[in-house]
Scaffold this motif. Structure first.
Motif, mmCIF file in Angstrom:
data_model
loop_
_atom_site.group_PDB
_atom_site.id
_atom_site.type_symbol
_atom_site.label_atom_id
_atom_site.label_comp_id
_atom_site.label_asym_id
_atom_site.label_seq_id
_atom_site.Cartn_x
_atom_site.Cartn_y
_atom_site.Cartn_z
ATOM 1 N N VAL A 17 4.022 2.591 3.338
ATOM 2 C CA VAL A 17 3.658 2.026 2.037
ATOM 3 C C VAL A 17 2.185 1.641 2.116
ATOM 4 N N ALA A 23 -1.334 0.155 -0.017
ATOM 5 C CA ALA A 23 -1.920 -0.505 -1.189
ATOM 6 C C ALA A 23 -3.419 -0.652 -0.934
ATOM 7 N N THR A 77 -1.652 -0.417 5.095
ATOM 8 C CA THR A 77 -0.513 0.482 5.229
ATOM 9 C C THR A 77 0.544 -0.200 6.082
ATOM 10 N N ARG A 93 11.683 0.742 -0.154
ATOM 11 C CA ARG A 93 10.269 1.100 -0.200
ATOM 12 C C ARG A 93 9.589 0.526 -1.438
ATOM 13 N N LYS A 100 6.395 -1.972 -1.504
ATOM 14 C CA LYS A 100 5.190 -1.549 -2.226
ATOM 15 C C LYS A 100 4.725 -2.625 -3.209
ATOM 16 N N THR A 158 3.457 -5.744 -1.167
ATOM 17 C CA THR A 158 2.194 -5.443 -0.495
ATOM 18 C C THR A 158 1.045 -5.417 -1.489
#
Length: 160
Positions: free
Chosen positions: A4, A6, A111, A127, A131, A134
């Protein structure tokens, strides 16, 4: 779980952001909306080897405790490795990559990866949840460093 990622742009120098991220006691300030009950794993909260233990506030997560330790700090990258889940059997890794961006800003990319060995652990992975959390933590990091607001509490050594 697939990694994941961001990204956020922060109007601060890269060196200042690296110094902030290399102190694990600062991490609850921007991650406390989904990681709670923080405790340092050693007295010195800065540099390679510094770590923290926490509980992941994920729905239906019976084994929410996890930890991570900073294993690499360079002028462009901070890497944290840890374990989570039942009997700490799931490996985790977080990588912060910083790059200079136009307009005196810094591009910060985080990540998160998790390696689950058991099918029961893989069923609980979400997930989308990771996501969202994060991305929010990076937005909070930007507001803390740019505007000095939305600060949470600093973590201490267990037993203090």
């Amino acid at each position: 779980m697939e990694p994941v990622t961001a990204t956020v742009f922060i109007a601060r120098p890269r060196e200042e952001i690296i110094a902030y991220l290399s102190d694990v006691a600062n991490h609850p300030e921007f991650k406390d909306h989904f990681l709670v009950d923080w405790h340092l794993t050693r007295e010195d909260s800065e540099g390679v080897g510094a770590g923290a233990r926490f509980r992941v506030k994920m729905p239906f997560n019976r084994f929410g405790w996890g930890d991570y330790t900073l294993v690499e700090i360079s002028e462009f990258r901070v890497v944290e490795r840890g374990r989570s889940g039942k009997f700490n059997r799931n490996r985790t890794m977080g990588t912060w990559v910083l790059a200079d961006a136009p307009g005196d800003t810094t591009r910060v990319e985080y990540t998160y990866e998790a390696e689950s060995n058991m099918p029961s652990d893989r069923l609980r992975e979400s997930r989308g949840w990771w996501k969202r959390k994060t991305a929010k933590s990076l937005r909070r990091l930007a507001s803390i460093l740019e505007e000095n607001r939305d600060r949470g509490g600093r973590v201490t050594v267990a037993g203090r």
